[in-house]
Design a protein around this motif. Structure first.
Motif, mmCIF file in Angstrom:
data_model
loop_
_atom_site.group_PDB
_atom_site.id
_atom_site.type_symbol
_atom_site.label_atom_id
_atom_site.label_comp_id
_atom_site.label_asym_id
_atom_site.label_seq_id
_atom_site.Cartn_x
_atom_site.Cartn_y
_atom_site.Cartn_z
ATOM 1 N N ASP A 192 -6.405 -14.654 42.236
ATOM 2 C CA ASP A 192 -7.326 -15.884 41.278
ATOM 3 C C ASP A 192 -7.297 -17.007 42.692
ATOM 4 O O ASP A 192 -6.167 -17.752 42.692
ATOM 5 C CB ASP A 192 -6.253 -16.304 40.262
ATOM 6 N N ARG A 193 -8.297 -16.958 42.919
ATOM 7 C CA ARG A 193 -8.283 -18.311 43.555
ATOM 8 C C ARG A 193 -7.931 -20.151 43.641
ATOM 9 O O ARG A 193 -7.607 -20.273 44.183
ATOM 10 C CB ARG A 193 -9.964 -18.418 44.092
ATOM 11 N N GLU A 194 -7.697 -20.525 42.234
ATOM 12 C CA GLU A 194 -8.537 -21.375 42.087
ATOM 13 C C GLU A 194 -6.620 -21.725 41.299
ATOM 14 O O GLU A 194 -5.771 -22.547 42.132
ATOM 15 C CB GLU A 194 -8.687 -21.730 40.483
ATOM 16 N N ALA A 242 -5.112 -21.494 45.330
ATOM 17 C CA ALA A 242 -5.854 -23.535 45.568
ATOM 18 C C ALA A 242 -4.285 -24.182 45.134
ATOM 19 O O ALA A 242 -3.959 -25.182 46.104
ATOM 20 C CB ALA A 242 -6.576 -23.735 45.453
ATOM 21 N N LEU A 254 -7.277 -20.378 52.329
ATOM 22 C CA LEU A 254 -7.833 -20.113 52.117
ATOM 23 C C LEU A 254 -9.745 -20.516 51.905
ATOM 24 O O LEU A 254 -10.576 -20.143 51.314
ATOM 25 C CB LEU A 254 -7.554 -21.440 51.210
ATOM 26 N N LEU A 302 -12.262 -17.454 52.142
ATOM 27 C CA LEU A 302 -11.990 -16.715 51.472
ATOM 28 C C LEU A 302 -12.971 -16.119 51.152
ATOM 29 O O LEU A 302 -14.236 -17.423 51.019
ATOM 30 C CB LEU A 302 -11.403 -16.769 50.601
ATOM 31 N N PHE A 312 -12.523 -9.150 48.744
ATOM 32 C CA PHE A 312 -11.626 -10.187 49.463
ATOM 33 C C PHE A 312 -11.153 -8.782 49.521
ATOM 34 O O PHE A 312 -10.666 -7.865 49.145
ATOM 35 C CB PHE A 312 -10.524 -10.590 48.991
ATOM 36 N N LEU A 319 -12.306 -11.476 43.568
ATOM 37 C CA LEU A 319 -11.909 -12.668 43.256
ATOM 38 C C LEU A 319 -12.368 -13.065 42.113
ATOM 39 O O LEU A 319 -13.382 -12.328 40.941
ATOM 40 C CB LEU A 319 -12.742 -13.257 44.335
#
Length: 315
Positions: A4-6, A9, A103, A106, A111, A152
């Motif tokens: 979970d990129r959000e 971040a 980050l 990515l 990934f 992702l």
């Protein structure tokens, strides 16, 4: 499970360097499955890889990695002999440190990175990446050939909740920990909200919450549960006039019958009106705010998974 990129971040923005603990491989009986992850920073953590002794020791090791300036560690942990847990399996745990620079590089969908394998991706990993690019369907999280491969996460479903009363608060408590939703919480005044709002929830204050409908994404799902029937009706009217991904209204059969009549008089067709679900949740679970929240969460999760499955089937 997906990265979970959000969420990552937000954690990096708040804490600088963050360790992500990932179950790279689960063998036999384990607390969590391959792909389960949690985040750890110097004085806190979020998510879970199963709790208990495994999580406690893993978090302690992650903080040591952060303090020592390390970037990555990999360990295989037999849960019975090493942790004294009744689970008979073993967990391969990958810990990686992320900061703003990590980050920024990515990838968009898959990934894949070298953990303890060859410098170049082995053939199985190359095939996974090619298949994801050609079909648009990311692979399941897996540790293969010394490389960790993860999809992702897709963007979270925009979820707008109108009303910060008992049911609204129960919904936030139930839904906010889930990575599936990007929640906007709307009410008329700051005093309507609790002092502490879950991380990742956007508070929106508006004298007339119905006017905020214009700012919601077209695919957003809306849950209407304000203190005013007049405001509830206006929100339904605005949504039907604009379009939406999904909508639910708290209320009884009597309230909904009256609303249907009034919405029809406002020019909305029966088919349009029927897109709004009323009541919300699972009525058989009862009217307690938390019971309503559990029913709503189950329905939203099932809806989201069904839509993803349909998308996967059509390619």
């Amino acid at each position: 499970m997906s990265l979970d990129r959000e969420t990552l971040a937000r954690a990096v923005a708040a804490h600088g360097r963050v360790a992500r603990l990932l179950v790279a491989r689960a063998e036999g009986s384990t607390p969590r499955e391959t792909g389960a992850a949690m985040l750890v920073w110097a004085d806190g953590q979020s998510g879970t890889i199963g709790g208990g002794a495994l999580e406690f020791e893993a978090a302690r090791s992650a903080r040591a990695l952060l303090a020592g300036g390390g970037a990555q560690s990999l360990s295989r942990i037999p849960l019975g002999p090493a942790m004294g847990q009744c689970c008979g399996g073993a967990v391969t745990l990958l810990t990686e440190v992320f900061d703003a620079r990590a980050l920024a590089v990515l990838p968009d969908a898959v990934f894949a990175r070298n953990v303890n394998g060859p410098v170049r991706p082995p053939l199985p990993v190359q095939r996974l990446i090619r298949a994801a690019r050609s079909t648009g369907q990311p692979p399941a999280a897996q540790f293969t050939g010394g490389w960790m491969v993860e999809p992702l996460a897709e963007p979270a479903l925009p979820l707008w909740i109108y009303g910060a009363g008992h049911v609204g608060r129960a919904l936030i408590a139930t839904l906010a920990p889930l990575p599936d939703f990007a929640i906007t919480w709307v009410d008329t005044a700051a005093t309507r909200f609790p002092d502490d709002i879950a991380e990742g929830v956007t508070r929106l204050i508006a004298a007339n919450p119905a006017e905020t409908v214009a700012y919601a994404p077209p695919d957003a799902h809306h849950l209407i549960l304000t203190f005013s029937h007049a405001l509830d009706l206006e929100l339904c009217h605005r949504l039907l006039s604009r379009g939406f991904g999904g909508a639910g209204l708290i209320g009884s059969a009597t309230k909904w019958a009256r609303f249907r009549t009034r919405l029809a008089r406002l020019g909305h067709s029966e088919a349009q009106i029927s897109r709004i679900q009323c009541p919300i949740g699972r009525p058989e679970l009862g009217k307690h705010p938390q019971a309503i929240a559990v029913g709503v969460a189950a329905a939203l999760l099932a809806r989201d998974k069904t839509q993803h499955a349909a998308k996967d089937a059509t390619g």
